[in-house]
Design a protein around this motif. Structure first.
Motif, PDB file in Angstrom:
ATOM      1  N   SER A 197       0.838  -1.194   0.000  1.00 38.52           N
ATOM      2  CA  SER A 197       0.000   0.000   0.000  1.00 38.52           C
ATOM      3  C   SER A 197       0.870   1.239   0.000  1.00 38.52           C
ATOM      4  O   SER A 197       1.941   1.261   0.623  1.00 38.52           O
ATOM      5  N   SER A 198       0.411   2.280  -0.663  1.00 35.55           N
ATOM      6  CA  SER A 198       1.115   3.563  -0.681  1.00 35.55           C
ATOM      7  C   SER A 198       1.248   4.089   0.746  1.00 35.55           C
ATOM      8  O   SER A 198       0.247   4.237   1.455  1.00 35.55           O
ATOM      9  N   GLU A 233      -5.613   7.362   2.956  1.00 37.85           N
ATOM     10  CA  GLU A 233      -4.579   7.891   2.068  1.00 37.85           C
ATOM     11  C   GLU A 233      -4.609   9.418   2.025  1.00 37.85           C
ATOM     12  O   GLU A 233      -3.567  10.071   1.974  1.00 37.85           O
ATOM     13  N   TYR A 265      -1.738  12.180   1.652  1.00 42.66           N
ATOM     14  CA  TYR A 265      -1.483  12.565   0.258  1.00 42.66           C
ATOM     15  C   TYR A 265      -2.512  13.533  -0.316  1.00 42.66           C
ATOM     16  O   TYR A 265      -2.433  13.869  -1.502  1.00 42.66           O
ATOM     17  N   ALA A 272      -4.614  11.401  -3.424  1.00 47.84           N
ATOM     18  CA  ALA A 272      -4.805  10.122  -2.744  1.00 47.84           C
ATOM     19  C   ALA A 272      -5.727   9.172  -3.505  1.00 47.84           C
ATOM     20  O   ALA A 272      -5.580   7.952  -3.393  1.00 47.84           O
ATOM     21  N   TYR A 288      -3.818   6.831  -5.579  1.00 48.73           N
ATOM     22  CA  TYR A 288      -3.133   5.798  -4.815  1.00 48.73           C
ATOM     23  C   TYR A 288      -4.096   4.709  -4.364  1.00 48.73           C
ATOM     24  O   TYR A 288      -3.740   3.519  -4.334  1.00 48.73           O
ATOM     25  N   CYS A 289      -5.309   5.102  -3.997  1.00 49.31           N
ATOM     26  CA  CYS A 289      -6.304   4.107  -3.607  1.00 49.31           C
ATOM     27  C   CYS A 289      -6.628   3.162  -4.759  1.00 49.31           C
ATOM     28  O   CYS A 289      -6.800   1.951  -4.561  1.00 49.31           O
ATOM     29  N   ASP A 328      -3.663   0.833  -5.184  1.00 53.55           N
ATOM     30  CA  ASP A 328      -3.685  -0.157  -4.106  1.00 53.55           C
ATOM     31  C   ASP A 328      -4.753  -1.207  -4.353  1.00 53.55           C
ATOM     32  O   ASP A 328      -4.564  -2.387  -4.028  1.00 53.55           O
TER      33      ASP A 328
END
Length: 494
Positions: free
Chosen positions: A105-106, A168, A172, A176, A179-180, A183
């Motif tokens: 995960s980020s 996130e 972020y 974010a 990134y989600c 992920d």
């Protein structure tokens, strides 16, 4: 808001990084674990037997053998090798420990949650469950048939993978959501590969009515459904499905932090991508980028590895940095890494591949330093730029040295225009899901070969496009990824 407006608004530039003023409120950091207070908990057997099939075989499409045992052991195995805690890391300054998981995960913030529905699973009650990785247990949220969630699917197990974006966004901010989605791609592929290692097939559905699924699962308002993944195969121990009625059980979702800060930009893009559009011929003509006639490198037969899927998936880590220097990887290892990305993903949005890989070859035996475009149908690398790329790869990745110290760094270029022409704004999700899925395959291939890897979600978007000579019609960068010889991290145990 459209996907393009969000994507443009969340691009990193030197100016945007300079303007950013986001101090982390550590006292308000979201809890990395969701649990349901008051819910009944069903045990999953601890330390379940590992799948012995080689990890590279799984990545290339082979299936493991049928495991023995009832439903609880099957679920324990499946989740232990796809979503469970795999190690702990200690912060030296304060002694604080936090968990690392099988799925990456980020920022190790883990927005993805695993809910699942069972029907006719041997020795396991039919119902709706939530997986709690902190205890490796299943929280029982409802008992009986949940056909509305599973729809026309007749599978004995179906997962609803959700995102808690606030986890996130706490760090972020507006970027974010990207990134989600990445992920989610990692989590999806971790689950799919674990299932394959135990002899199962999976199919991911990205097309559903979000609000209906959220209501049917009684999700908390901070949690959004992203994928429904069904499992099938003779290796799943089954019995007659429970014929009774649906009964909801006690359980209240925990509060993750004292204050949740709204992100209007994220709310807008999520609302836009909730619209489902059937894949259709939009009338837009797309042409694949043909080979340019530049120098090409034919891939050698891929390296082999006998390291088991169980060992590789549990030992996978995100590298803190790479050794750099003169250490290299073999051409055969590069071939194995690239081949791991070519197996067709199984989902309702994967009829067309949306990701093109560009490889910054820093130190590969037999391959001159440069940037190459991977041509999977020809098993070749097409040279885009010649010369040492270590400095520029690091600079493009927001100055992170690991992108230059690695032996290989990747730019994943997503055909967002094609995806959104086919699926509407929801296609924005699908491109990132595919990129995350490829990233997870790269992680496992690297680990199987004795290397380390790390995903990089932060980069100067348009500078990457300029360096690779890409026009908007050629796609946009959605993910960076680095592979090399990892620097040991003494903070990790387990």
């Amino acid at each position: 808001m459209t996907w393009l407006e969000y994507h443009e608004a969340t691009k990193h530039t030197v100016e945007s990084i300079g303007r950013a003023r986001h101090d982390l409120d550590w006292a308000n950091m979201p809890c990395p674990f969701r649990y349901y207070e008051g819910a009944s908990v069903l045990d999953l057997p601890a330390d379940p037997p590992a799948p012995e099939i080689p990890a590279l075989d799984v990545l290339q499409g082979s299936s493991g053998t049928k495991p023995e045992g009832e439903g609880s052991l099957f679920l324990s195995r499946l989740l232990f090798y796809s979503a469970a805690i795999s190690a702990t890391k200690r912060v030296a300054s304060g002694g604080y420990e936090y968990a690392l998981r099988v799925n990456p995960s980020s920022g190790n913030l883990h927005p993805t949650e695993f809910h699942f529905v069972t029907r006719g699973l041997k020795g396991w009650p039919d119902g709706l469950y939530h997986y709690d990785p902190s205890r490796h247990m299943a929280e029982q949220r409802g008992r009986g048939p949940f056909e509305l969630i599973m729809g026309s699917c007749q599978s004995p197990i179906a997962f609803v993978l959700t995102s808690i974006v606030w986890r996130e966004a706490w760090k972020y901010s507006e970027r974010a959501y990207r990134y989600c989605l990445l992920d989610m791609g990692h989590a999806w592929q971790a689950l799919a590969l674990s299932a394959r290692a135990f002899g199962c097939d999976t199919f991911a559905a990205g097309s559903f009515v979000d609000d209906e699924v959220a209501q049917l699962c009684r999700l908390n308002l901070d949690e959004w459904p992203m994928l429904v993944v069904s499992l099938d195969g003779d290796s799943i121990p089954t019995c007659q499905a429970y014929p009774g009625r649906t009964v909801w059980l006690d359980g209240q979702a925990n509060l993750l932090s004292r204050l949740t800060i709204s992100q209007p930009l994220i709310n807008s893009i999520h609302h836009a991508t909730k619209r489902c559009v059937q894949a259709a011929n939009s009338g837009v003509s797309f042409a694949e980028m043909p080979p340019t006639g530049s120098a090409t490198v034919a891939l050698l037969p891929p390296a082999n590895s006998t390291r088991s899927f169980g060992e590789v998936s549990r030992r996978r880590r995100s590298a803190l940095d790479f050794a750099g220097g003169e250490r290299s990887v073999s051409s055969e290892a590069l071939s194995a890494i690239l081949v791991s990305t070519t197996h067709r993903l199984s989902a309702d949005f994967t009829g067309v591949c949306f990701i093109q890989l560009y490889v910054y070859a820093h130190r590969v035996d037999g391959v001159q330093p440069g940037v190459y475009r991977f041509l999977p149908e020809r098993a070749e690398l097409e040279q885009v730029k010649a010369g040492d790329q270590c400095f520029v790869a690091a600079a493009l990745s927001l100055g992170q040295p690991l992108a230059g110290n690695s032996c290989l760094t990747f730019s994943m270029i997503g055909d967002l225009a094609r995806a959104t022409a086919m699926f509407g704004d929801r296609g924005y999700r699908y491109v990132h899901f595919e990129a995350g899925a490829i990233g997870h395959r790269l992680y496992l291939a690297a680990e199987a070969l004795g290397l380390g890897a790390t995903g990089i979600g932060a980069f100067y978007d348009d500078e990457v496009h300029r360096h690779l000579n890409l026009t908007p019609n050629n796609g946009q960068v959605v993910y960076h990824f680095a592979i090399g010889h990892p620097v040991p991290d003494p903070r990790i145990s387990g």
